[in-house]
Design a protein around this motif. Structure first.
Motif, PDB file in Angstrom:
ATOM      1  N   LEU A  78       0.823  -1.203   0.000  1.00  0.00           N
ATOM      2  CA  LEU A  78       0.000   0.000   0.000  1.00  0.00           C
ATOM      3  C   LEU A  78       0.860   1.258   0.000  1.00  0.00           C
ATOM      4  O   LEU A  78       0.516   2.259  -0.650  1.00  0.00           O
ATOM      5  CB  LEU A  78      -0.925  -0.010   1.217  1.00  0.00           C
ATOM      6  CG  LEU A  78      -1.999  -1.105   1.228  1.00  0.00           C
ATOM      7  CD1 LEU A  78      -2.687  -1.167   2.586  1.00  0.00           C
ATOM      8  CD2 LEU A  78      -3.025  -0.876   0.130  1.00  0.00           C
ATOM      9  N   ARG A  82       0.584   3.818  -3.179  1.00  0.00           N
ATOM     10  CA  ARG A  82      -0.070   5.103  -2.912  1.00  0.00           C
ATOM     11  C   ARG A  82       0.503   6.221  -3.778  1.00  0.00           C
ATOM     12  O   ARG A  82      -0.220   6.882  -4.527  1.00  0.00           O
ATOM     13  CB  ARG A  82       0.056   5.475  -1.429  1.00  0.00           C
ATOM     14  CG  ARG A  82      -0.774   6.709  -1.104  1.00  0.00           C
ATOM     15  CD  ARG A  82      -0.223   7.558   0.006  1.00  0.00           C
ATOM     16  NE  ARG A  82      -0.884   8.859  -0.008  1.00  0.00           N
ATOM     17  CZ  ARG A  82      -0.586   9.853   0.798  1.00  0.00           C
ATOM     18  NH1 ARG A  82       0.361   9.705   1.704  1.00  0.00           N
ATOM     19  NH2 ARG A  82      -1.203  11.014   0.708  1.00  0.00           N
ATOM     20  N   TYR A  87      -2.005   8.095  -5.932  1.00  0.00           N
ATOM     21  CA  TYR A  87      -3.374   7.962  -5.467  1.00  0.00           C
ATOM     22  C   TYR A  87      -3.555   8.734  -4.158  1.00  0.00           C
ATOM     23  O   TYR A  87      -2.626   8.843  -3.362  1.00  0.00           O
ATOM     24  CB  TYR A  87      -3.721   6.495  -5.187  1.00  0.00           C
ATOM     25  CG  TYR A  87      -3.777   5.603  -6.409  1.00  0.00           C
ATOM     26  CD1 TYR A  87      -4.018   6.116  -7.678  1.00  0.00           C
ATOM     27  CD2 TYR A  87      -3.585   4.230  -6.286  1.00  0.00           C
ATOM     28  CE1 TYR A  87      -4.066   5.284  -8.781  1.00  0.00           C
ATOM     29  CE2 TYR A  87      -3.643   3.391  -7.393  1.00  0.00           C
ATOM     30  CZ  TYR A  87      -3.876   3.930  -8.634  1.00  0.00           C
ATOM     31  OH  TYR A  87      -3.937   3.105  -9.724  1.00  0.00           O
ATOM     32  N   TYR A  89      -5.967   8.548  -0.579  1.00  0.00           N
ATOM     33  CA  TYR A  89      -6.332   7.371   0.211  1.00  0.00           C
ATOM     34  C   TYR A  89      -7.649   6.747  -0.247  1.00  0.00           C
ATOM     35  O   TYR A  89      -7.822   5.527  -0.175  1.00  0.00           O
ATOM     36  CB  TYR A  89      -6.412   7.743   1.698  1.00  0.00           C
ATOM     37  CG  TYR A  89      -5.055   7.970   2.323  1.00  0.00           C
ATOM     38  CD1 TYR A  89      -4.137   6.920   2.420  1.00  0.00           C
ATOM     39  CD2 TYR A  89      -4.677   9.214   2.812  1.00  0.00           C
ATOM     40  CE1 TYR A  89      -2.884   7.126   2.981  1.00  0.00           C
ATOM     41  CE2 TYR A  89      -3.431   9.412   3.376  1.00  0.00           C
ATOM     42  CZ  TYR A  89      -2.535   8.366   3.459  1.00  0.00           C
ATOM     43  OH  TYR A  89      -1.297   8.559   4.009  1.00  0.00           O
ATOM     44  N   LEU A  92      -6.897   4.737  -3.329  1.00  0.00           N
ATOM     45  CA  LEU A  92      -6.140   3.557  -2.925  1.00  0.00           C
ATOM     46  C   LEU A  92      -7.066   2.513  -2.301  1.00  0.00           C
ATOM     47  O   LEU A  92      -6.900   1.308  -2.539  1.00  0.00           O
ATOM     48  CB  LEU A  92      -5.047   3.959  -1.944  1.00  0.00           C
ATOM     49  CG  LEU A  92      -4.099   2.854  -1.472  1.00  0.00           C
ATOM     50  CD1 LEU A  92      -3.427   2.162  -2.652  1.00  0.00           C
ATOM     51  CD2 LEU A  92      -3.044   3.423  -0.531  1.00  0.00           C
ATOM     52  N   ARG A 123      -4.548   5.166   5.998  1.00  0.00           N
ATOM     53  CA  ARG A 123      -3.846   6.392   6.392  1.00  0.00           C
ATOM     54  C   ARG A 123      -3.227   6.253   7.778  1.00  0.00           C
ATOM     55  O   ARG A 123      -2.050   6.600   7.991  1.00  0.00           O
ATOM     56  CB  ARG A 123      -4.828   7.564   6.371  1.00  0.00           C
ATOM     57  CG  ARG A 123      -4.195   8.917   6.688  1.00  0.00           C
ATOM     58  CD  ARG A 123      -5.246   9.914   7.124  1.00  0.00           C
ATOM     59  NE  ARG A 123      -5.883   9.491   8.382  1.00  0.00           N
ATOM     60  CZ  ARG A 123      -6.978  10.030   8.874  1.00  0.00           C
ATOM     61  NH1 ARG A 123      -7.591  10.977   8.214  1.00  0.00           N
ATOM     62  NH2 ARG A 123      -7.475   9.603  10.027  1.00  0.00           N
TER      63      ARG A 123
END
Length: 487
Positions: A78, A82, A87, A89, A92, A123
């Motif tokens: 991730l 990202r 991206y 959040y 994503l 996040r």
């Protein structure tokens, strides 16, 4: 409860090492996924990376108890995707829930519907990674990529650029408004807890401040000399109103200290003190600049009350004479990896940091850097001497036009070759800005800025690694296409 990665083979998903990617697709996610697939299948590299992540994620907690959290490997994936694909959040989250190849790399099968990849969860997890950890992960990945390439570490090129912080254009009137918009609601809450009166008209106060700021903006935008004459009186009215509110806020804070020491009162009082200090600083610079006519240095100014580390840069860039953000340095090797990067101090310039950072980069590369090229902004006679001790062939042209012309006329073939290749670093910077989110940092605070910078470099390096691997297997595929010249 958390684990490095799931070692159990699943019936409902393809093993990560056997994942087939569509290399005829030109989307940026294909090289990123290819790079991540290599990291997973290279067992020593995978173990090194997940251990680095685990040290941050479970720094003060046990891993064998509690609710299941994201695997360390899932966090790596991730983190790379990202900003490897630029991206936010929410995007994503959508990709993690619906992109089949990405879910395979995450170790999630078609039957496993209960795995949550909410934007907030992603996040909160990624924000636990330290900038130093991201540097270590980047170094591990770049080292493996340079071994695959062969000669990537021998020649590098360095340059700096400004990454903007996520702020509005900073005028002192708007900054004063920002401060008072934080102070007045805090005073209302604090007055309610200590039983103080005097903040009943808080909405009226905010409305008056907003009207005064709008008046200043209209005067500043006008080209009429008659209208411009009203700028100082308008600022004087705003500063007088702000001073009255700040005095009342400080009196309330003093009253709160004697009222008790509950956690709620202490928290509000501490936060109020923070915003009062910042707002007073902006009021002081506005008074000096507008009413006293002083030329206030940048070191005394605040350009944002929320991103206080923001600095003003005037680098003569076309279309962007003033840039508000932070200056960063990147060092690109022969394969396109960002092998070293550095967030400069607020008042540091290119020439101040280049020797120390190249020495650090040479240490990372185990002394393999032979040649390096730089812009004229990095030049000083002392820097040239010290770089010559670190590198066999530094290309550092002088700033002065006459000295620069003499250096070009008398330069060696190697100097001219490095000079001709150096503008390629602008392509790397453009890719970082447009493809990896480094045009403007979307995260908050200085530590968030540094983490965002590291995540962006991680995404770029994974992308370069994937492109290198695809080019080795399918050189004519769309995903392997590159304009990079060898040598």
């Amino acid at each position: 409860m958390r684990q490095h990665y799931d070692t159990q083979r699943r019936f409902d998903s393809t093993p990560i090492g056997e994942l087939m990617l569509n290399t005829n697709c030109r989307d940026e996610i294909i090289p990123v996924l290819a790079g991540l697939q290599y990291v997973y299948t290279c067992t020593p590299l995978r173990q090194q990376v997940v251990k680095l992540v685990a040290e941050d994620i479970n720094q003060d907690s046990r891993r064998d108890v509690g609710r299941p959290g994201l695997d360390d490997w899932q966090i790596v994936v991730l983190a790379a995707v990202r900003l490897g694909c630029n991206y936010d959040y929410d995007k994503l989250q959508d990709q993690a829930e619906n992109h089949r190849s990405l879910r395979t790399l995450l170790g999630v099968g078609d039957w496993k519907e209960d795995t949550s990849f909410s934007a907030r969860r992603i996040r909160d997890t990624l924000c636990q990674l330290k900038p130093s950890t991201l540097k270590a992960i980047n170094h591990a990945i770049v080292s493996h990529g340079q071994e695959l390439h062969g000669q990537a570490a021998e020649s590098v090129r360095a340059d700096s650029f400004v990454v903007e912080t996520d702020i509005h254009y900073p005028t002192e009137s708007r900054l004063i408004e920002d401060g008072l918009r934080k102070i007045i609601p805090l005073c209302v809450d604090l007055a309610e807890q200590v039983g103080a009166a005097g903040w009943r008209q808080n909405q009226h106060l905010l409305k008056r401040i907003k009207q005064q700021v709008r008046t200043i903006a209209q005067i500043s935008a006008s080209k009429s000399p008659k209208a411009k004459a009203g700028l100082a009186p308008a600022y004087e009215r705003l500063l007088s109103q702000a001073a009255r509110i700040l005095r009342r806020a400080e009196a309330l804070q003093t009253q709160a200290k004697t009222a008790g020491c509950s956690i709620g009162i202490l928290t509000l009082s501490t936060e109020l003190e923070h915003w009062i200090g910042l707002t007073r600083q902006v009021c002081e610079t506005a008074h000096r600049r507008v009413l006293l006519g002083e030329n206030v240095p940048n070191s005394d100014k605040l350009f944002s009350l929320f991103e206080t580390h923001t600095q003003l840069y005037r680098r003569g860039k076309a279309g962007a004479p003033n840039q508000f953000g932070r200056l960063v340095l990147v060092v690109e090797d022969g394969a396109g990896f960002i092998s070293h990067y550095h967030l400069m101090d607020r008042n540091a310039s290119d020439a101040d940091v280049i020797v120390a950072e190249i020495r650090e980069a040479q240490k990372k590369h185990q002394g393999r850097i032979a040649t390096a090229s730089f812009d004229r902004g990095f030049y000083s006679a002392e820097n040239e001497e010290q770089l010559a001790e670190i590198l066999a062939g530094p290309c550092l042209p002088p700033r002065h036009p006459q000295q620069f012309a003499e250096r070009l006329a008398n330069g060696s073939v190697e100097f001219h070759r490095l000079r001709q290749r150096h503008p390629g670093i602008e392509s790397a910077i453009g890719a970082l800005q447009s493809g990896n989110g480094l045009k403007r940092c979307r995260d908050h605070s200085e530590i968030g800025f540094e983490r965002y910078f590291g995540l962006s470099i991680l995404g770029r390096n994974i992308h370069v690694l994937g492109k290198l691997l695809i080019a080795r297997r399918q050189a004519q595929s769309a995903a392997a296409y590159s304009k990079r010249k060898a040598g």
